[in-house]
Write a protein that holds these residues in place. Structure first.
Motif, mmCIF file in Angstrom:
data_model
loop_
_atom_site.group_PDB
_atom_site.id
_atom_site.type_symbol
_atom_site.label_atom_id
_atom_site.label_comp_id
_atom_site.label_asym_id
_atom_site.label_seq_id
_atom_site.Cartn_x
_atom_site.Cartn_y
_atom_site.Cartn_z
ATOM 1 N N PRO A 108 0.819 -1.216 0.000
ATOM 2 C CA PRO A 108 0.000 0.000 0.000
ATOM 3 C C PRO A 108 0.852 1.264 0.000
ATOM 4 N N LEU A 109 1.782 1.343 -0.944
ATOM 5 C CA LEU A 109 2.703 2.476 -1.040
ATOM 6 C C LEU A 109 2.805 2.940 -2.484
ATOM 7 N N PRO A 110 3.065 4.218 -2.704
ATOM 8 C CA PRO A 110 3.217 4.716 -4.075
ATOM 9 C C PRO A 110 4.496 4.187 -4.730
ATOM 10 N N ASP A 111 4.540 4.298 -6.044
ATOM 11 C CA ASP A 111 5.742 3.956 -6.787
ATOM 12 C C ASP A 111 6.909 4.831 -6.323
ATOM 13 N N SER A 113 8.784 5.254 -3.704
ATOM 14 C CA SER A 113 8.514 6.041 -2.494
ATOM 15 C C SER A 113 9.438 5.729 -1.326
ATOM 16 N N GLU A 138 6.681 -5.957 -6.344
ATOM 17 C CA GLU A 138 6.195 -4.849 -5.535
ATOM 18 C C GLU A 138 7.352 -4.098 -4.867
ATOM 19 N N ARG A 141 8.826 -1.956 -7.402
ATOM 20 C CA ARG A 141 7.950 -0.820 -7.717
ATOM 21 C C ARG A 141 8.085 0.310 -6.715
ATOM 22 N N VAL A 142 8.141 -0.023 -5.406
ATOM 23 C CA VAL A 142 8.140 1.029 -4.386
ATOM 24 C C VAL A 142 9.523 1.615 -4.127
ATOM 25 N N ARG A 144 12.955 3.587 -4.945
ATOM 26 C CA ARG A 144 13.435 4.617 -5.847
ATOM 27 C C ARG A 144 14.607 4.077 -6.684
#
Length: 220
Positions: A108-111, A113, A138, A141-142, A144
């Motif tokens: 449940p975190l933005p890309d 981040s 995932e 994805r999260v 940086r």
């Protein structure tokens, strides 16, 4: 929502009950893996860390005390309540965020981040190979660009591999607890598209448990 049945569902119930009955069961001292991860994150310029499978928080709280902003994720609300309480007591509540979450679902975190992700023996819980690959997607994805992922897993050289009840997919249940033992081929497949910085063998706890500590990073 993921179906809560089989070894993985049993594991959720196990940890929720265990943290309720035995607060702080692993003590306050951080794991060897967390101490190493802090050094790796610091060298990479990471300032914020997502810990997957934080439990009652011995490693998350250590990382917060070391100056990192920490998001502690676990599927046990009982464990995370202990993290919140102890974080306040130790004066690091402002650097510690807790998220109740099942890692079989998207994070449940933005890309892009977070700077670093840490997981001590979370990936070798009763997750299928497909679920592990999805989780790595995932994590990627999260993170940086240039972000670092440090994780530990029990491997196929462990004394419990092949013992007890086999569930397929290198998952073996011994003493009522199921573990996905990692082959080196699985480690390498999870590092595809990453920089695989280190795979280090170490031992921990009784038997002793035989583990790999894996460090991999994204291109900057």
């Amino acid at each position: 929502m993921v179906e809560d049945h089989g070894p993985a569902g049993d594991q959720r119930a196990h940890w929720q009950a265990t943290y309720g009955r035995h607060p702080g069961m692993y003590g306050e001292e951080p794991s060897e893996a967390a101490v190493h991860a802090a050094d790796v994150f610091r060298a990479a310029g990471v300032r914020d860390v997502l810990e997957l499978g934080a439990g009652h928080g011995r490693d998350a709280l250590f990382l917060a005390r070391e100056g990192f902003a920490v998001r502690a994720v676990d599927f046990s609300s009982a464990g995370l309540e202990q993290v919140r309480r102890t974080a306040r007591e130790q004066g690091v509540g402002d650097r510690t965020e807790c998220l109740v979450h099942d890692v079989r679902e998207p994070l449940p975190l933005p890309d892009a981040s977070v700077g670093g992700v840490f997981a001590h023996m979370l990936l070798c819980m009763a997750l299928s190979t497909a679920e592990i690959h999805a989780l790595l997607g995932e994590v990627r994805r999260v993170l940086r660009p240039g972000g670092v992922f440090v994780y530990t897993v029990r491997h196929t050289g462990d004394a419990h591999f092949g013992a007890g009840t086999g569930h397929g997919d290198d998952i073996w249940e011994h003493g009522g607890f199921a573990v996905h033992f990692f082959s080196r081929a699985l480690v390498d497949s999870l590092a595809e598209g990453w920089c695989l910085d280190e795979v280090a063998a170490f031992e921990e706890g009784g038997l002793p448990r035989r583990l790999w500590r894996v460090t991999q990073s994204l291109p900057g």
